[in-house]
Design a protein around this motif. Structure first.
Motif, PDB file in Angstrom:
ATOM      1  N   ILE A  98       0.796  -1.294   0.038  1.00 36.44           N
ATOM      2  CA  ILE A  98       0.065   0.085  -0.030  1.00 36.44           C
ATOM      3  C   ILE A  98       0.925   1.197  -0.014  1.00 36.44           C
ATOM      4  N   VAL A  99       1.877   1.330   0.904  1.00 36.69           N
ATOM      5  CA  VAL A  99       3.022   2.376   0.904  1.00 36.69           C
ATOM      6  C   VAL A  99       3.628   2.732  -0.276  1.00 36.69           C
ATOM      7  N   VAL A 100       4.066   1.530  -1.128  1.00 37.85           N
ATOM      8  CA  VAL A 100       4.870   1.907  -2.336  1.00 37.85           C
ATOM      9  C   VAL A 100       3.814   2.111  -3.587  1.00 37.85           C
ATOM     10  N   ILE A 101       2.510   1.883  -3.343  1.00 34.36           N
ATOM     11  CA  ILE A 101       1.644   2.060  -4.465  1.00 34.36           C
ATOM     12  C   ILE A 101       1.277   3.562  -4.319  1.00 34.36           C
ATOM     13  N   VAL A 102       0.784   3.757  -2.932  1.00 32.87           N
ATOM     14  CA  VAL A 102       0.731   5.542  -2.886  1.00 32.87           C
ATOM     15  C   VAL A 102       1.745   6.294  -3.208  1.00 32.87           C
ATOM     16  N   VAL A 103       3.252   5.785  -3.039  1.00 33.09           N
ATOM     17  CA  VAL A 103       4.356   6.547  -3.220  1.00 33.09           C
ATOM     18  C   VAL A 103       4.643   6.640  -4.836  1.00 33.09           C
ATOM     19  N   THR A 104       4.404   5.675  -5.587  1.00 28.68           N
ATOM     20  CA  THR A 104       4.494   5.496  -6.918  1.00 28.68           C
ATOM     21  C   THR A 104       3.287   6.609  -7.541  1.00 28.68           C
ATOM     22  N   ALA A 105       2.130   6.640  -7.121  1.00 26.14           N
ATOM     23  CA  ALA A 105       1.003   7.463  -7.571  1.00 26.14           C
ATOM     24  C   ALA A 105       1.623   9.001  -7.370  1.00 26.14           C
ATOM     25  N   LEU A 106       2.157   9.188  -6.238  1.00 30.57           N
ATOM     26  CA  LEU A 106       2.611  10.443  -5.701  1.00 30.57           C
ATOM     27  C   LEU A 106       3.906  11.179  -6.894  1.00 30.57           C
ATOM     28  N   LEU A 107       4.825  10.092  -7.090  1.00 32.67           N
ATOM     29  CA  LEU A 107       5.962  10.364  -7.767  1.00 32.67           C
ATOM     30  C   LEU A 107       5.283  10.756  -9.448  1.00 32.67           C
ATOM     31  N   VAL A 108       4.559   9.989  -9.955  1.00 34.92           N
ATOM     32  CA  VAL A 108       4.044   9.840 -11.120  1.00 34.92           C
ATOM     33  C   VAL A 108       3.026  10.969 -11.387  1.00 34.92           C
ATOM     34  N   GLY A 109       2.086  11.125 -10.430  1.00 33.50           N
ATOM     35  CA  GLY A 109       1.004  12.204 -10.596  1.00 33.50           C
ATOM     36  C   GLY A 109       1.879  13.584 -10.380  1.00 33.50           C
ATOM     37  N   SER A 110       2.736  13.713  -9.508  1.00 29.78           N
ATOM     38  CA  SER A 110       3.558  15.009  -9.565  1.00 29.78           C
ATOM     39  C   SER A 110       4.405  15.151 -10.779  1.00 29.78           C
ATOM     40  N   ALA A 111       4.923  14.219 -11.495  1.00 34.70           N
ATOM     41  CA  ALA A 111       5.679  14.299 -12.705  1.00 34.70           C
ATOM     42  C   ALA A 111       4.672  14.680 -13.935  1.00 34.70           C
ATOM     43  N   VAL A 112       3.618  14.030 -13.985  1.00 31.23           N
ATOM     44  CA  VAL A 112       2.593  14.168 -15.024  1.00 31.23           C
ATOM     45  C   VAL A 112       1.789  15.662 -14.985  1.00 31.23           C
ATOM     46  N   ALA A 113       1.668  16.051 -13.788  1.00 32.84           N
ATOM     47  CA  ALA A 113       0.899  17.348 -13.524  1.00 32.84           C
ATOM     48  C   ALA A 113       1.610  18.739 -14.397  1.00 32.84           C
ATOM     49  N   PHE A 114       3.079  18.672 -14.498  1.00 37.38           N
ATOM     50  CA  PHE A 114       3.588  19.683 -15.322  1.00 37.38           C
ATOM     51  C   PHE A 114       4.375  19.539 -16.589  1.00 37.38           C
ATOM     52  N   ALA A 115       4.574  18.165 -16.711  1.00 40.29           N
ATOM     53  CA  ALA A 115       5.335  17.709 -17.845  1.00 40.29           C
ATOM     54  C   ALA A 115       4.542  16.670 -18.843  1.00 40.29           C
ATOM     55  N   GLY A 116       3.237  16.316 -18.453  1.00 42.86           N
ATOM     56  CA  GLY A 116       2.657  15.421 -19.266  1.00 42.86           C
ATOM     57  C   GLY A 116       3.182  14.107 -19.215  1.00 42.86           C
ATOM     58  N   ILE A 117       2.657  13.214 -20.310  1.00 38.14           N
ATOM     59  CA  ILE A 117       3.083  11.904 -20.143  1.00 38.14           C
ATOM     60  C   ILE A 117       4.646  11.649 -20.829  1.00 38.14           C
ATOM     61  N   ILE A 118       5.596  11.014 -20.015  1.00 34.62           N
ATOM     62  CA  ILE A 118       6.754  10.977 -20.391  1.00 34.62           C
ATOM     63  C   ILE A 118       7.085   9.481 -20.335  1.00 34.62           C
ATOM     64  N   ALA A 119       7.070   8.614 -21.165  1.00 36.55           N
ATOM     65  CA  ALA A 119       6.836   7.207 -21.016  1.00 36.55           C
ATOM     66  C   ALA A 119       8.294   6.583 -21.025  1.00 36.55           C
ATOM     67  N   PHE A 120       8.525   5.343 -20.597  1.00 35.18           N
ATOM     68  CA  PHE A 120       9.728   4.403 -20.375  1.00 35.18           C
ATOM     69  C   PHE A 120      10.940   4.732 -19.854  1.00 35.18           C
TER      70      PHE A 120
END
Length: 363
Positions: free
Chosen positions: A264-286
């Motif tokens: 659960i902790v890792v899932i929340v942290v992953t969402a936090l990292l990805v959500g923060s990145a996508v919020a201002f940079a859009g989808i950057i894959a791979f």
């Protein structure tokens, strides 16, 4: 006997041999040097060229250290601090976040194909960010986009986790198919939002889909940086538990790991990292797929050095990709997500073939 051998193997890796320790140290130093060099080169490259020593001087002067020459051009110092440095900072921060998120997903799923872009987490976060743009939500001020992107990214992560688990393990085929389904759903959602939005909103949604660091500002850095720092601190704190989880769930529980809480902790942290990145940079894959695998191939599976090198490697990769995006075509700014996909797509295909051959086919 098998469990004892596995545990002993983990202990050996936790205390690496001298050649492996030297290789890890050399890799960390090499990545750090490459990152510093890229920061100086990237910040000085553009329509207004600034020499690396002048970039360093401007950076130190801005931090209150009167060392080094200032840019000769009268607008050089202001251009660096207003335009170039915020973009470089965002590239470093977001690259580190995406690489760390990819590593965490691979660790928690126990699957080398897990990556925020592949399984739909990035597109889920982008859907939330696009909804904020179209509907004009401002309930959290400047944090609204980051908050909603985090929430929708977390939802996508939970769906992937729930759907791909069977019999206490993650199925490769189910993981990939779940990612395809989520990407299809979010693609439809983005198309619908594009239909609803005005011209300005449509342009911003296209920005999310292509991925770009163009227009990065210090205000955005101030929003993204604390969120990603929190995520990385937690990620480093659970690396020991991730090492134990790699031994198997039963072994990890016997050694005192609360496996479900860790997930659960890792899932929340992953969402936090990805959500923060996508919020201002859009989808950057791979980025989260390529970097952890390269680091693992060089230094092995221990998660603490692997996370450290992945963070540095992600920052280097995205900063280099952004430099190419700004300079490959004169007077144009290429989508950075396109460039990372050019590298990551063939890598994912190779990894898929490699994983299938190791599994003996998926029938």
């Amino acid at each position: 006997m098998t469990g004892s051998a596995t545990l002993e193997s983990h202990r050996v890796d936790a205390r690496p041999s001298r050649p492996r320790a030297l290789r890890r140290g050399a890799l960390i130093v090499g990545l750090a040097v490459a990152l510093v060099a890229l920061v100086l080169v990237s910040a000085g490259t553009g329509q207004l060229y600034v020499r690396p020593e002048e970039v360093l001087g401007a950076l130190l002067r801005g931090l209150g250290i009167p060392v080094g020459p200032l840019p000769e051009h009268p607008q050089g110092y202001n251009a660096l601090w207003t335009i170039r440095f915020p973009r470089v900072a965002m590239a470093v921060i977001i690259g580190a976040a995406l690489a760390a998120a990819g590593l965490l997903m691979q660790a928690i799923f126990g699957n080398p194909l897990a990556e925020p872009g592949v399984v739909g987490v990035s597109s889920g976060a982008a859907l939330g960010a696009s909804a904020v743009i179209v509907f004009g939500w401002t309930f959290a001020g400047e944090w609204t986009i980051a908050f909603v992107a985090f929430a929708t990214g977390l939802l996508a992560t939970l769906i992937v986790y729930t759907m791909s688990r069977a019999g206490g393990r993650t199925e490769v085929v189910t993981l990939v198919l779940t990612g395809i389904a989520i990407n299809a759903f979010t693609g439809a959602g983005l198309a619908f939002l594009t239909f609803l939005g005005d011209q300005q909103a449509r342009e911003q949604i296209v920005f999310w889909q292509l991925g770009s660091l163009n227009g990065s500002r210090w205000q955005q850095v101030g929003i993204v940086l604390p969120l990603i720092v929190i995520g990385l601190v937690v990620a480093f704190a659970v690396t020991r538990s991730l090492d134990l989880l790699a031994l198997g769930e039963k072994s990890a529980r016997h050694l005192g790991v609360n496996v479900e809480l860790l997930r659960i902790v890792v899932i929340v942290v992953t969402a936090l990292l990805v959500g923060s990145a996508v919020a201002f940079a859009g989808i950057i894959a791979f980025v989260g797929l390529v970097v952890p695998h390269l680091m693992r191939m060089i230094i092995g599976p221990a998660h603490l050095p692997l996370l450290l090198t992945s963070v540095l490697g992600g920052a280097v990769l995205l900063l280099a990709a952004d430099l190419v995006a700004r300079t490959a075509v004169p007077m144009a700014d290429l989508p950075i997500g396109m460039l990372t996909s050019i590298v990551g797509g063939p890598f994912f295909f190779w990894l898929l073939r490699r994983t299938r051959s190791k599994a003996g086919g998926w029938g």
